[in-house]
Write a protein that holds these residues in place. Structure first.
Motif, PDB file in Angstrom:
ATOM      1  N   UNK A 340      50.611  51.381  35.023  1.00 44.18           N
ATOM      2  CA  UNK A 340      49.269  50.794  35.029  1.00 44.18           C
ATOM      3  C   UNK A 340      49.265  49.456  35.758  1.00 44.18           C
ATOM      4  N   UNK A 341      50.251  48.614  35.478  1.00 43.53           N
ATOM      5  CA  UNK A 341      50.315  47.308  36.135  1.00 43.53           C
ATOM      6  C   UNK A 341      50.544  47.471  37.645  1.00 43.53           C
ATOM      7  N   UNK A 342      51.407  48.396  38.010  1.00 39.04           N
ATOM      8  CA  UNK A 342      51.609  48.674  39.431  1.00 39.04           C
ATOM      9  C   UNK A 342      50.307  49.161  40.062  1.00 39.04           C
ATOM     10  N   UNK A 343      49.596  50.047  39.347  1.00 40.38           N
ATOM     11  CA  UNK A 343      48.333  50.573  39.855  1.00 40.38           C
ATOM     12  C   UNK A 343      47.265  49.502  40.009  1.00 40.38           C
ATOM     13  N   UNK A 344      47.263  48.515  39.127  1.00 41.78           N
ATOM     14  CA  UNK A 344      46.322  47.401  39.267  1.00 41.78           C
ATOM     15  C   UNK A 344      46.560  46.679  40.591  1.00 41.78           C
ATOM     16  N   UNK A 345      47.829  46.429  40.895  1.00 39.83           N
ATOM     17  CA  UNK A 345      48.150  45.771  42.164  1.00 39.83           C
ATOM     18  C   UNK A 345      47.724  46.638  43.347  1.00 39.83           C
ATOM     19  N   UNK A 346      47.938  47.949  43.254  1.00 38.17           N
ATOM     20  CA  UNK A 346      47.521  48.847  44.331  1.00 38.17           C
ATOM     21  C   UNK A 346      46.001  48.832  44.503  1.00 38.17           C
ATOM     22  N   UNK A 347      45.291  48.819  43.374  1.00 38.34           N
ATOM     23  CA  UNK A 347      43.826  48.823  43.427  1.00 38.34           C
ATOM     24  C   UNK A 347      43.302  47.545  44.061  1.00 38.34           C
ATOM     25  N   UNK A 348      43.886  46.413  43.681  1.00 38.24           N
ATOM     26  CA  UNK A 348      43.477  45.138  44.264  1.00 38.24           C
ATOM     27  C   UNK A 348      43.753  45.104  45.769  1.00 38.24           C
ATOM     28  N   UNK A 349      44.916  45.610  46.171  1.00 38.10           N
ATOM     29  CA  UNK A 349      45.269  45.606  47.589  1.00 38.10           C
ATOM     30  C   UNK A 349      44.320  46.493  48.387  1.00 38.10           C
ATOM     31  N   UNK A 350      44.000  47.670  47.849  1.00 35.83           N
ATOM     32  CA  UNK A 350      43.099  48.582  48.556  1.00 35.83           C
ATOM     33  C   UNK A 350      41.698  47.989  48.660  1.00 35.83           C
ATOM     34  N   UNK A 351      41.245  47.332  47.591  1.00 30.56           N
ATOM     35  CA  UNK A 351      39.921  46.702  47.634  1.00 30.56           C
ATOM     36  C   UNK A 351      39.876  45.592  48.684  1.00 30.56           C
ATOM     37  N   UNK A 352      40.918  44.800  48.752  1.00 32.15           N
ATOM     38  CA  UNK A 352      40.966  43.732  49.750  1.00 32.15           C
ATOM     39  C   UNK A 352      41.013  44.301  51.168  1.00 32.15           C
ATOM     40  N   UNK A 353      41.722  45.411  51.340  1.00 32.55           N
ATOM     41  CA  UNK A 353      41.863  45.996  52.679  1.00 32.55           C
ATOM     42  C   UNK A 353      40.565  46.642  53.159  1.00 32.55           C
ATOM     43  N   UNK A 354      39.867  47.333  52.247  1.00 32.26           N
ATOM     44  CA  UNK A 354      38.661  48.065  52.646  1.00 32.26           C
ATOM     45  C   UNK A 354      37.368  47.293  52.398  1.00 32.26           C
ATOM     46  N   UNK A 355      37.437  46.240  51.586  1.00 26.88           N
ATOM     47  CA  UNK A 355      36.241  45.471  51.298  1.00 26.88           C
ATOM     48  C   UNK A 355      35.265  46.153  50.376  1.00 26.88           C
ATOM     49  N   UNK A 356      35.723  47.161  49.651  1.00 23.41           N
ATOM     50  CA  UNK A 356      34.861  47.883  48.712  1.00 23.41           C
ATOM     51  C   UNK A 356      35.732  48.722  47.787  1.00 23.41           C
ATOM     52  N   UNK A 357      35.112  49.225  46.722  1.00 21.17           N
ATOM     53  CA  UNK A 357      35.804  50.094  45.783  1.00 21.17           C
ATOM     54  C   UNK A 357      35.682  51.541  46.236  1.00 21.17           C
ATOM     55  N   UNK A 358      36.609  52.357  45.742  1.00 19.26           N
ATOM     56  CA  UNK A 358      36.573  53.788  46.075  1.00 19.26           C
ATOM     57  C   UNK A 358      35.877  54.524  44.933  1.00 19.26           C
ATOM     58  N   UNK A 359      34.644  54.974  45.181  1.00 16.79           N
ATOM     59  CA  UNK A 359      33.810  55.538  44.131  1.00 16.79           C
ATOM     60  C   UNK A 359      34.073  57.038  43.975  1.00 16.79           C
ATOM     61  N   UNK A 360      34.996  57.358  43.100  1.00 13.67           N
ATOM     62  CA  UNK A 360      35.386  58.743  42.847  1.00 13.67           C
ATOM     63  C   UNK A 360      36.116  58.800  41.517  1.00 13.67           C
ATOM     64  N   UNK A 361      35.875  59.856  40.750  1.00 12.01           N
ATOM     65  CA  UNK A 361      36.540  59.984  39.460  1.00 12.01           C
ATOM     66  C   UNK A 361      38.003  60.399  39.607  1.00 12.01           C
ATOM     67  N   UNK A 362      38.253  61.470  40.315  1.00 16.71           N
ATOM     68  CA  UNK A 362      39.615  61.998  40.410  1.00 16.71           C
ATOM     69  C   UNK A 362      40.432  61.325  41.503  1.00 16.71           C
ATOM     70  N   UNK A 363      39.795  60.799  42.534  1.00 10.97           N
ATOM     71  CA  UNK A 363      40.548  60.254  43.666  1.00 10.97           C
ATOM     72  C   UNK A 363      40.294  58.771  43.900  1.00 10.97           C
ATOM     73  N   UNK A 364      39.616  58.094  42.979  1.00 11.11           N
ATOM     74  CA  UNK A 364      39.261  56.707  43.215  1.00 11.11           C
ATOM     75  C   UNK A 364      39.419  55.799  42.012  1.00 11.11           C
ATOM     76  N   UNK A 365      38.674  54.704  42.029  1.00  8.67           N
ATOM     77  CA  UNK A 365      38.861  53.623  41.064  1.00  8.67           C
ATOM     78  C   UNK A 365      38.277  53.889  39.671  1.00  8.67           C
ATOM     79  N   UNK A 366      37.117  54.517  39.517  1.00 12.88           N
ATOM     80  CA  UNK A 366      36.609  54.760  38.163  1.00 12.88           C
ATOM     81  C   UNK A 366      37.555  55.604  37.306  1.00 12.88           C
ATOM     82  N   UNK A 367      38.222  56.572  37.912  1.00  9.90           N
ATOM     83  CA  UNK A 367      39.200  57.351  37.159  1.00  9.90           C
ATOM     84  C   UNK A 367      40.385  56.506  36.731  1.00  9.90           C
TER      85      UNK A 367
END
Length: 390
Positions: A340-367
């Motif tokens: 989970x902690x590793x995934x938090x870092x991945x999520x933050x990095x992806x958000x910074x790179x793309x400038x937005x969240x990935x809106x998807x249950x199975x393949x994105x951030x809400x899941x």
């Protein structure tokens, strides 16, 4: 080859921090609410650029995001400021030619609507789509009858209405008749007619393990003799197709693929998905294989693809939550939280790179937000597979 190390990343050694996990849940939900476009939904992320825009299905798209937002609110994790009720009747499945599809078609969208805005007409449409999908040649979770019978099971658990139970049992008995026997492996399997070809998937979206998960979830609805046959069949196929190496175990994607080839380690293909789908099987026949699959997932490490559920770090972490609940060993919860902690870092990095969240249950951030909440609470409820009426 048990796993391909190039698909994985070294685990970041960050200590578990429940407050940080809660903050990430809140950030993900706040981002979804900010990126919501009334009357249009969420724009497709660039990682989903090959898919239609807008997306409205349960697997990826608006229906899945709406499920996550309302389910997180139902668990008391967040409050929502937007009113999504007017949008629910406008949602459609991704593939209108496959209305019975649970994850990609109309059935999953209707199930969401029936949870949040129950209506007799919606129930009628669900009954029709589920019944019409029992003969679907895919025979897998995403498009075929196993997904439809999972929808029927959720409806039965929510309402107690007998016809949902009968639809589930009709689908299970049809699947039993459709099993084939592989003489070389001395096991049973299904074929899947998908994407213009016939496959023999074993894994946790299109394959044997995912279909077995649905049967396991509804085993209490069956006659004892029926379940005994299913239990033996599931254990036999899983154990006979397992490939072991130095105390680790994994499964090839398809029964007809040669043994010894490269294997993935993610929910949709490989060891984590087998654990997630089979951890509720009663008895101890699979215990050694499930524990070894957990070790495979841990040794492989977090996935480089990101934090998502289907083929990312969060999905793999669910294998540890399942093993924690099955065996009660705190080590598995600690491993889930490390991912989970590793995934938090991945999520933050992806958000910074793309400038937005990935809106998807199975393949994105809400899941992933749902996974974080399960790590905080020590739960193991994979979204829309283990739970729908949150």
């Amino acid at each position: 080859m048990i796993f391909d190390a190039e698909r994985h990343a070294p685990l970041q050694a960050a200590a578990w921090d429940a407050a940080q996990a809660r903050a990430m849940i809140e950030r993900i939900v706040a981002g979804a609410e900010e990126e919501w476009q009334p009357g249009q939904g969420w724009a497709a992320h660039r990682e989903d650029s090959k898919k239609p825009d807008p997306l409205q299905g349960l697997y990826f798209g608006d229906a899945g995001v709406l499920w996550a937002l309302h389910a997180l609110r139902a668990r008391g994790a967040v409050e929502l400021r937007n009113d999504y009720a007017p949008w629910l009747p406008e949602l459609r499945g991704l593939d209108e030619s496959e209305p019975g599809s649970y994850l990609m078609g109309e059935a999953g969208v209707l199930l969401l609507r029936q949870w949040l805005q129950p209506n007799p007409r919606t129930a009628e449409l669900l009954e029709q789509h589920i019944a019409d999908n029992l003969e679907h040649p895919a025979r897998e979770l995403m498009w075929g009858s196993p997904g439809s019978m999972l929808a029927a099971l959720f409806l039965f658990r929510a309402t107690g209405k007998a016809w949902w139970r009968e639809l589930f049992l009709d689908a299970a008995r049809q699947l039993w008749r459709q099993l084939r026997v592989d003489a070389a492996e001395s096991c049973r399997y299904w074929t899947q007619d998908l994407y213009g070809r016939t496959s023999t998937y074993l894994d946790a979206v299109h394959g044997f393990a995912a279909t077995a998960a649905v049967v396991i979830a509804g085993r209490d609805l069956m006659w004892p003799s029926e379940w005994a046959d299913w239990e033996a069949c599931i254990a036999e196929t899983v154990l006979r197709t397992a490939e072991w190496e130095d105390g680790l175990v994994n499964w090839r994607a398809q029964l007809t693929s040669p043994r010894g080839g490269p294997k993935l380690v993610q929910y949709c293909h490989g060891a984590p998905g087998f654990v997630i789908c089979l951890a509720d099987l009663p008895g101890d026949a699979l215990d050694a294989a499930l524990l070894a699959a957990g070790e495979t997932t841990w040794k492989a490490g977090p996935l480089s693809k990101g934090s998502n559920l289907c083929h990312g770090t969060g999905g793999n972490g669910y294998a540890f939550l399942k093993l924690y609940r099955r065996f009660g060993d705190e080590m598995w919860l600690e491993r889930a939280r490390a991912f989970a902690m590793h995934g938090i870092a991945q999520t933050e990095e992806a958000h910074a790179r793309h400038g937005r969240w990935r809106q998807s249950l199975w393949t994105g951030d809400p899941g992933f937000a749902w996974y974080l909440l399960d790590c905080i609470e020590g739960q193991d409820r994979f979204p829309t597979l283990d739970v729908f009426w949150a």
